[in-house]
Design an enzyme around this catalytic site. Structure first.
Site, mmCIF file in Angstrom:
data_model
loop_
_atom_site.group_PDB
_atom_site.id
_atom_site.type_symbol
_atom_site.label_atom_id
_atom_site.label_comp_id
_atom_site.label_asym_id
_atom_site.label_seq_id
_atom_site.Cartn_x
_atom_site.Cartn_y
_atom_site.Cartn_z
ATOM 1 N N CYS A 119 0.833 -1.201 0.000
ATOM 2 C CA CYS A 119 0.000 0.000 0.000
ATOM 3 C C CYS A 119 0.870 1.255 0.000
ATOM 4 O O CYS A 119 2.037 1.220 0.389
ATOM 5 C CB CYS A 119 -0.898 0.008 1.231
ATOM 6 S SG CYS A 119 -2.102 -1.337 1.285
ATOM 7 N N GLU A 126 0.671 3.808 1.966
ATOM 8 C CA GLU A 126 1.067 4.172 3.322
ATOM 9 C C GLU A 126 2.311 3.402 3.755
ATOM 10 O O GLU A 126 3.211 3.962 4.391
ATOM 11 C CB GLU A 126 -0.071 3.887 4.312
ATOM 12 C CG GLU A 126 -1.342 4.665 4.038
ATOM 13 C CD GLU A 126 -2.322 3.971 3.088
ATOM 14 O OE1 GLU A 126 -3.525 4.234 3.205
ATOM 15 O OE2 GLU A 126 -1.886 3.172 2.224
ATOM 16 N N CYS A 142 -6.420 1.002 4.657
ATOM 17 C CA CYS A 142 -6.946 -0.328 4.953
ATOM 18 C C CYS A 142 -6.618 -0.655 6.420
ATOM 19 O O CYS A 142 -5.863 0.059 7.084
ATOM 20 C CB CYS A 142 -6.350 -1.363 4.004
ATOM 21 S SG CYS A 142 -4.598 -1.730 4.291
ATOM 22 N N CYS A 149 -2.900 -1.012 7.152
ATOM 23 C CA CYS A 149 -2.182 0.266 7.146
ATOM 24 C C CYS A 149 -2.536 1.116 8.359
ATOM 25 O O CYS A 149 -1.693 1.866 8.862
ATOM 26 C CB CYS A 149 -2.411 1.026 5.850
ATOM 27 S SG CYS A 149 -1.426 0.326 4.508
#
Length: 136
Positions: free
Chosen positions: A57, A59, A90, A93
């Site tokens: 991701c 992040e 998510c 994250c």
């Protein structure tokens, strides 16, 4: 009390990296930029993989860049994604952010038009498990 983070700078960094995301499967590109404890800004974008679970991701990329540069704490973060819905972190994250941020850390959600919503980490991950839960 530290000064209010410059969300314009974080927005610009997240918006700049979002088009660079590698998303050939979902075609859903996300950028993230965070303000570290030392005042530096670190950005990341999602990187997909044909073996879906091993993608990362945005992040996670921003956090890895912060750690590689010597930062150890997140003062604020912006997540930039397109579409009608808010592109919030998510669950994984949210926990990644928690490792380096305090419950009151601001998390801004952005789209092409600008910042769309602001939360604290505690609002996104209430009663979280973090470093303080482990004995040292």
């Amino acid at each position: 009390m530290p000064a209010e983070p410059d969300f314009d700078v974080l927005f610009a960094a997240a918006a700049a990296v979002q088009p660079r995301a590698y998303a050939p499967y979902s075609r859903f590109k996300v950028g993230a930029a965070l303000l570290a404890d030392d005042g530096s800004v670190h950005a990341g974008c999602n990187v997909e993989n044909a073996a879906y679970p091993v993608g990362t991701c945005a992040e996670a990329g921003a956090i890895a860049a912060m750690i590689a540069a010597g930062g150890r704490a997140i003062r604020a973060i912006v997540i930039f994604g397109e579409g009608p819905e808010l592109v919030t972190p998510c669950g994984a994250c949210r926990q990644r952010i928690r490792e380096f941020a305090m419950p009151e850390t601001p998390v801004a959600i952005a789209g092409p038009e600008g910042i769309r919503a602001r939360f604290t980490l505690a609002e996104l991950l209430p009663a979280s498990f973090g470093p303080a839960n482990l004995p040292r």
